[in-house]
Design an enzyme around this catalytic site. Structure first.
Site, PDB file in Angstrom:
ATOM      1  N   GLU A  90       0.814  -1.223   0.000  1.00  0.00           N
ATOM      2  CA  GLU A  90       0.000   0.000   0.000  1.00  0.00           C
ATOM      3  C   GLU A  90       0.837   1.258   0.000  1.00  0.00           C
ATOM      4  O   GLU A  90       1.895   1.326   0.632  1.00  0.00           O
ATOM      5  CB  GLU A  90      -0.886   0.045   1.246  1.00  0.00           C
ATOM      6  CG  GLU A  90      -1.843  -1.112   1.285  1.00  0.00           C
ATOM      7  CD  GLU A  90      -3.084  -0.805   2.097  1.00  0.00           C
ATOM      8  OE1 GLU A  90      -3.924  -0.028   1.632  1.00  0.00           O
ATOM      9  OE2 GLU A  90      -3.211  -1.357   3.191  1.00  0.00           O
ATOM     10  N   CYS A 103       2.871   8.726   1.108  1.00  0.00           N
ATOM     11  CA  CYS A 103       3.125   7.840   2.250  1.00  0.00           C
ATOM     12  C   CYS A 103       3.409   6.447   1.694  1.00  0.00           C
ATOM     13  O   CYS A 103       2.581   5.849   1.019  1.00  0.00           O
ATOM     14  CB  CYS A 103       1.918   7.828   3.177  1.00  0.00           C
ATOM     15  SG  CYS A 103       2.157   6.758   4.597  1.00  0.00           S
ATOM     16  N   CYS A 110       3.933  -6.037   9.054  1.00  0.00           N
ATOM     17  CA  CYS A 110       4.878  -5.499  10.042  1.00  0.00           C
ATOM     18  C   CYS A 110       4.988  -6.478  11.200  1.00  0.00           C
ATOM     19  O   CYS A 110       3.975  -6.998  11.671  1.00  0.00           O
ATOM     20  CB  CYS A 110       4.393  -4.147  10.559  1.00  0.00           C
ATOM     21  SG  CYS A 110       5.539  -3.416  11.757  1.00  0.00           S
ATOM     22  N   CYS A 114       2.209  -3.374  17.423  1.00  0.00           N
ATOM     23  CA  CYS A 114       1.574  -2.320  18.224  1.00  0.00           C
ATOM     24  C   CYS A 114       0.064  -2.595  18.277  1.00  0.00           C
ATOM     25  O   CYS A 114      -0.546  -2.943  17.264  1.00  0.00           O
ATOM     26  CB  CYS A 114       1.834  -0.951  17.614  1.00  0.00           C
ATOM     27  SG  CYS A 114       3.590  -0.626  17.407  1.00  0.00           S
ATOM     28  N   CYS A 117      -2.641  -0.708  15.856  1.00  0.00           N
ATOM     29  CA  CYS A 117      -2.333  -0.602  14.423  1.00  0.00           C
ATOM     30  C   CYS A 117      -2.853  -1.793  13.638  1.00  0.00           C
ATOM     31  O   CYS A 117      -2.576  -2.946  13.982  1.00  0.00           O
ATOM     32  CB  CYS A 117      -0.820  -0.493  14.251  1.00  0.00           C
ATOM     33  SG  CYS A 117      -0.296  -0.477  12.538  1.00  0.00           S
ATOM     34  N   CYS A 334      -3.367   6.795   8.906  1.00  0.00           N
ATOM     35  CA  CYS A 334      -2.291   6.153   9.681  1.00  0.00           C
ATOM     36  C   CYS A 334      -2.812   4.923  10.403  1.00  0.00           C
ATOM     37  O   CYS A 334      -3.837   4.988  11.068  1.00  0.00           O
ATOM     38  CB  CYS A 334      -1.750   7.068  10.770  1.00  0.00           C
ATOM     39  SG  CYS A 334      -1.164   8.627  10.208  1.00  0.00           S
TER      40      CYS A 334
HETATM   41  N1  SAH Z   1       6.265   1.480  11.751  1.00  0.00           N
HETATM   42  C1  SAH Z   1       6.543   2.864  11.798  1.00  0.00           C
HETATM   43  C2  SAH Z   1       5.958   3.610  10.634  1.00  0.00           C
HETATM   44  C3  SAH Z   1       4.563   3.258  10.190  1.00  0.00           C
HETATM   45  S1  SAH Z   1       3.272   3.648  11.309  1.00  0.00           S
HETATM   46  C4  SAH Z   1       6.105   3.473  13.108  1.00  0.00           C
HETATM   47  O1  SAH Z   1       5.403   2.804  13.862  1.00  0.00           O
HETATM   48  O2  SAH Z   1       6.504   4.586  13.398  1.00  0.00           O
HETATM   49  C5  SAH Z   1       3.127   5.401  11.101  1.00  0.00           C
HETATM   50  C6  SAH Z   1       2.463   6.121  12.275  1.00  0.00           C
HETATM   51  O3  SAH Z   1       1.093   5.733  12.392  1.00  0.00           O
HETATM   52  C7  SAH Z   1       3.120   5.814  13.621  1.00  0.00           C
HETATM   53  O4  SAH Z   1       3.419   6.985  14.312  1.00  0.00           O
HETATM   54  C8  SAH Z   1       2.046   5.028  14.351  1.00  0.00           C
HETATM   55  O5  SAH Z   1       2.148   5.212  15.730  1.00  0.00           O
HETATM   56  C9  SAH Z   1       0.779   5.602  13.756  1.00  0.00           C
HETATM   57  N2  SAH Z   1      -0.386   4.729  13.892  1.00  0.00           N
HETATM   58  C10 SAH Z   1      -0.419   3.394  13.870  1.00  0.00           C
HETATM   59  N3  SAH Z   1      -1.687   2.942  14.039  1.00  0.00           N
HETATM   60  C11 SAH Z   1      -2.470   4.027  14.154  1.00  0.00           C
HETATM   61  C12 SAH Z   1      -3.869   4.232  14.319  1.00  0.00           C
HETATM   62  N4  SAH Z   1      -4.709   3.199  14.388  1.00  0.00           N
HETATM   63  N5  SAH Z   1      -4.343   5.485  14.392  1.00  0.00           N
HETATM   64  C13 SAH Z   1      -3.495   6.544  14.296  1.00  0.00           C
HETATM   65  N6  SAH Z   1      -2.164   6.415  14.119  1.00  0.00           N
HETATM   66  C14 SAH Z   1      -1.654   5.177  14.058  1.00  0.00           C
HETATM   67 FE1  SF4 Z   2       4.373  -1.692  12.763  1.00  0.00          FE
HETATM   68 FE2  SF4 Z   2       2.047  -0.439  12.967  1.00  0.00          FE
HETATM   69 FE3  SF4 Z   2       3.679  -0.544  15.066  1.00  0.00          FE
HETATM   70 FE4  SF4 Z   2       4.348   0.981  12.976  1.00  0.00          FE
HETATM   71  S1  SF4 Z   2       2.573   1.269  14.308  1.00  0.00           S
HETATM   72  S2  SF4 Z   2       5.675  -0.462  14.089  1.00  0.00           S
HETATM   73  S3  SF4 Z   2       3.490  -0.259  11.291  1.00  0.00           S
HETATM   74  S4  SF4 Z   2       2.690  -2.319  14.093  1.00  0.00           S
END
Ligand code: SAH
Ligand code: SF4
Length: 358
Positions: A90, A103, A110, A114, A117, A334
């Site tokens: 994506e 983006c 991944c 987290c 996410c 995000c």
């Molecule tokens: N893996 C990297 C980059 C991709 S995620 C990272 O975690 O930084 C990009 C951003 O989206 C990160 O700051 C993450 O905390 C945020 N993010 C992830 N899930 C989200 C959600 N459900 N709502 C809002 N932001 C989110």
């Molecule tokens: Fe991976 Fe999503 Fe955590 Fe970024 S926020 S490190 S994409 S699991």
């Protein structure tokens, strides 16, 4: 299978063409690919026929075909791009007043896990190659008719994946994207975002050509961060902040921290004061992201007033901005990138969160 040339640096392209080609031929093809984003070698008019035919026999540009494209009412476009192995990845185009942001993903899925996410639910399928990272930028630039080396384009590695767990390919892609001979993107307009892989942050700091660094903080204490980002057990918050303090910023640069606000979890006034304290000694800014909800995500989006109150407290100590969600209706915001084959806005509400109007 024809060899994709996207992802090759100039010396690799030279080697690929063979010793009997003069060096400037590789440069012509390199520029046609990265600067003019040519996909059909017959359009490279400044090389001899024989070389064009050799290219057509042996190679292809490799700019990832569009498998599907979803348009948001706010102008954002989410792309599923087809990889050679049948997978898709994506990328999102976000037009804005005065600048556009691309983006881009660094991995398929991944491994970091987290809890807020959607990409995490996929697990890791594989790393992307440098060529696949560069090709996302070129494809979105072409599809949206962006100026070559456009001054208005920002590229953020904030799509699927943890870029610092694929660092060699991310660095190689950075060299290609920022090479003034080719794609010509300014290193100030390229950002990687990390969940906090401490040894890789140190490694990134030693690279001569590197993107800007954003760190996903997401919590105001060690315990809270461990709850929502299990990676904190391996890389504690305290050590992460120490690595950030030791990070060799360039003169023009400051760190970005990102903070996903989860209603009732990390969004209180006390959290805001703690965050301001944690970041006090750093040359940085903080971007707040109200949770973008999704199916299977056990958190809720805080009310806009809560977000504003949090921001007001942090602002007393450091620059703090609220990131406007883009493409919520097409699952492009995000943390929502999970390779959904359809845009299904109805799903937005099953996470218990409240979709924000954008
Ligand atoms: N893996 C990297 C980059 C991709 S995620 C990272 O975690 O930084 C990009 C951003 O989206 C990160 O700051 C993450 O905390 C945020 N993010 C992830 N899930 C989200 C959600 N459900 N709502 C809002 N932001 C989110
Ligand atoms: Fe991976 Fe999503 Fe955590 Fe970024 S926020 S490190 S994409 S699991």
């Amino acid at each position: 299978m024809l060899q994709p040339i996207v992802g090759m640096e100039l010396n690799e392209l030279r080697e690929f063409l063979g010793a009997d080609q003069p060096a400037f031929r590789a440069r012509q093809i390199y520029q046609a690919l990265y600067r003019r984003r040519i996909e059909d070698f017959s359009a490279i008019s400044n090389i001899p026929n024989s070389l064009r035919e050799q290219l057509q026999r042996e190679a292809r540009a490799g700019l990832l075909p569009v498998a599907s494209r979803f348009e948001s009412t706010d102008g954002a476009r989410r792309y599923l791009l087809a990889l050679d192995d049948g997978r898709t990845v994506e990328a999102v185009f976000m037009p804005e007043e005065g600048r556009d942001t691309l983006c881009i993903s660094s991995q398929v899925g991944c491994p970091v896990g987290c809890r807020f996410c959607l990409t995490a639910l996929m697990g890791l399928e594989r790393n992307l190659t440098a060529g696949e990272i560069v090709a996302q930028v070129l494809r979105l630039a072409t599809d949206n008719r962006l100026e070559p080396a456009g001054k208005r384009v920002n590229v953020v590695l904030m799509g699927m994946g943890e870029p610092l767990l694929n660092l060699p390919n991310v660095i190689k892609a950075t060299r290609i994207l920022t090479d003034p001979e080719g794609a010509g993107l300014s290193p100030r307009r390229l950002t990687v975002s990390t969940a906090g892989i401490i040894p890789r942050i140190e490694e990134l700091g030693r690279e001569p050509v590197r993107p800007k660094l954003a760190v996903s903080l997401n919590a105001s204490s060690e315990e809270q961060r461990r709850e929502i980002m299990p990676i904190t057990r391996k890389y504690p918050l305290k050590e992460l902040l120490a690595a950030c303090r030791a990070y060799p910023l360039r003169g023009w640069e400051r760190l970005t921290f990102e903070y996903v606000l989860l209603g009732g979890v990390n969004d209180t006034d006390a959290d805001a004061r703690r965050v301001a304290g944690l970041l006090a000694q750093l040359k940085c800014k903080l971007n707040l992201i109200a949770l973008n909800p999704g199916p299977g995500i056990p958190f809720r989006t805080p009310a806009p007033e809560r977000v504003a109150a949090f921001q007001a407290i942090v602002r007393r100590s450091l620059p703090c901005f609220v990131r406007k969600p883009r493409g919520l209706d097409i699952f492009a915001a995000c943390g929502q990138l999970k390779r959904m084959e359809t845009a299904r806005p109805a799903l937005l509400h099953t996470g218990g969160g409240q979709a924000q109007a954008s």
